[in-house]
Design a protein around this motif. Sequence first.
Motif, short mmCIF file in Angstrom:
data_model
loop_
_atom_site.label_atom_id
_atom_site.label_comp_id
_atom_site.label_asym_id
_atom_site.label_seq_id
_atom_site.Cartn_x
_atom_site.Cartn_y
_atom_site.Cartn_z
N GLY A 8 7.37 60.74 77.47
CA GLY A 8 8.22 59.59 77.23
C GLY A 8 7.41 58.30 77.16
N GLY A 9 8.08 57.23 76.84
CA GLY A 9 7.42 55.93 76.75
C GLY A 9 8.26 54.95 75.97
N GLU A 10 7.64 53.85 75.62
CA GLU A 10 8.32 52.84 74.82
C GLU A 10 7.88 52.96 73.38
OE1 GLU A 10 8.10 48.93 76.40
OE2 GLU A 10 9.24 48.01 74.77
N VAL A 11 8.85 52.91 72.49
CA VAL A 11 8.58 53.06 71.07
C VAL A 11 9.50 52.11 70.30
CG1 VAL A 11 10.22 54.97 70.82
CG2 VAL A 11 8.33 54.74 69.20
N GLN A 12 9.05 51.66 69.16
CA GLN A 12 9.87 50.76 68.36
C GLN A 12 10.93 51.53 67.59
OE1 GLN A 12 6.93 48.61 65.99
NE2 GLN A 12 7.05 46.88 67.40
N GLY A 15 10.55 54.67 65.24
CA GLY A 15 9.37 55.41 65.64
C GLY A 15 9.68 56.82 66.09
N SER A 16 8.64 57.50 66.59
CA SER A 16 8.76 58.90 66.99
C SER A 16 8.09 59.13 68.34
CB SER A 16 8.09 59.80 65.94
OG SER A 16 8.70 59.68 64.68
N LEU A 17 8.55 60.15 69.02
CA LEU A 17 7.95 60.60 70.26
C LEU A 17 8.04 62.12 70.32
CD1 LEU A 17 9.29 58.21 73.07
CD2 LEU A 17 6.91 58.43 72.33
N ARG A 18 7.11 62.72 71.05
CA ARG A 18 7.17 64.15 71.29
C ARG A 18 7.19 64.37 72.80
NH1 ARG A 18 2.78 68.91 70.49
NH2 ARG A 18 4.17 70.57 69.77
N LEU A 19 8.28 64.92 73.27
CA LEU A 19 8.43 65.20 74.69
C LEU A 19 8.06 66.65 74.96
CD1 LEU A 19 11.90 63.51 75.33
CD2 LEU A 19 9.63 62.46 75.24
N SER A 20 7.50 66.89 76.14
CA SER A 20 7.13 68.24 76.53
C SER A 20 7.86 68.62 77.81
CB SER A 20 5.62 68.33 76.79
OG SER A 20 4.88 68.04 75.62
N CYS A 21 8.16 69.89 77.92
CA CYS A 21 8.79 70.46 79.12
C CYS A 21 7.96 71.66 79.53
CB CYS A 21 10.23 70.86 78.81
SG CYS A 21 11.06 71.77 80.14
N ALA A 22 7.11 71.46 80.52
CA ALA A 22 6.26 72.55 81.00
C ALA A 22 7.01 73.33 82.06
CB ALA A 22 4.97 71.97 81.57
N VAL A 23 7.12 74.62 81.83
CA VAL A 23 7.92 75.48 82.69
C VAL A 23 7.01 76.35 83.55
CG1 VAL A 23 9.40 77.51 82.58
CG2 VAL A 23 9.94 75.52 81.20
N SER A 24 7.38 76.54 84.80
CA SER A 24 6.66 77.48 85.66
C SER A 24 7.66 78.21 86.56
CB SER A 24 5.61 76.75 86.51
OG SER A 24 6.22 75.77 87.32
N LEU A 97 10.39 68.59 72.46
CA LEU A 97 11.47 67.91 71.74
C LEU A 97 10.84 66.77 70.97
CD1 LEU A 97 14.54 67.68 71.19
CD2 LEU A 97 14.59 65.94 73.01
N GLU A 98 10.90 66.86 69.66
CA GLU A 98 10.37 65.80 68.81
C GLU A 98 11.51 64.87 68.42
OE1 GLU A 98 7.79 67.18 65.76
OE2 GLU A 98 7.90 65.31 64.61
N LEU A 99 11.30 63.60 68.68
CA LEU A 99 12.32 62.58 68.39
C LEU A 99 11.82 61.74 67.23
CD1 LEU A 99 12.84 61.31 72.06
CD2 LEU A 99 13.96 63.25 70.95
N THR A 130 11.97 62.20 81.83
CA THR A 130 10.97 61.26 81.33
C THR A 130 11.71 60.16 80.57
OG1 THR A 130 8.90 61.07 80.05
CG2 THR A 130 10.56 62.59 79.18
N GLN A 131 11.30 58.92 80.81
CA GLN A 131 12.02 57.76 80.25
C GLN A 131 11.60 57.51 78.81
OE1 GLN A 131 14.38 55.53 81.81
NE2 GLN A 131 14.59 54.80 79.69
N VAL A 132 12.59 57.33 77.96
CA VAL A 132 12.36 56.92 76.58
C VAL A 132 13.04 55.57 76.38
CG1 VAL A 132 12.88 57.40 74.16
CG2 VAL A 132 12.19 59.26 75.69
#
Length: 136
Positions: A8-12, A15-24, A97-99, A130-132
């Motif tokens: 996550g993060g700040e984007v205009q 824009g685009s972001l790619r989030l990840s979900c690591a599973v264990s 997850l691609e946004l 995660t913050q977007v």
Amino acid sequence: VRLVESGGGEVQVGGSLRLSCAVSGFTAADYSIGWFRQAPGKEREGVAAIAATDEIASYPGAVKGRFKTSDGRTYYPDSMKGRFTISSDNAKNTVYLELNSLKFDDSGVYFCARLRDIGALWYDYYGQGTQVTVSA
């Protein structure tokens, strides 16, 4: 069982972001995994889901609740289809997850969850999120 989101993060706007979900603690491919988002003052919303290997639909166009699939494996509500893309890497036990084409209304905390039912969006484990933030 643990799910950890990142990316996550700040984007205009636009824009685009790619989030990840690591599973264990379990094999992601053995369960359906969903992405949700929660914005202040709004209801928690499911934005995408990926079916477990043994739940892949044998025909495109299957519907589970508000979610539809065109490939039998990935599910989206109509409002997200075309902008959000869910995928997985079984070797890394990670779901992504691609946004794309982000809008102000896409801001919020995104978290992933292990689903018991895609249509009902029942889940038993979820991550911390995660913050977007989409800004001008």
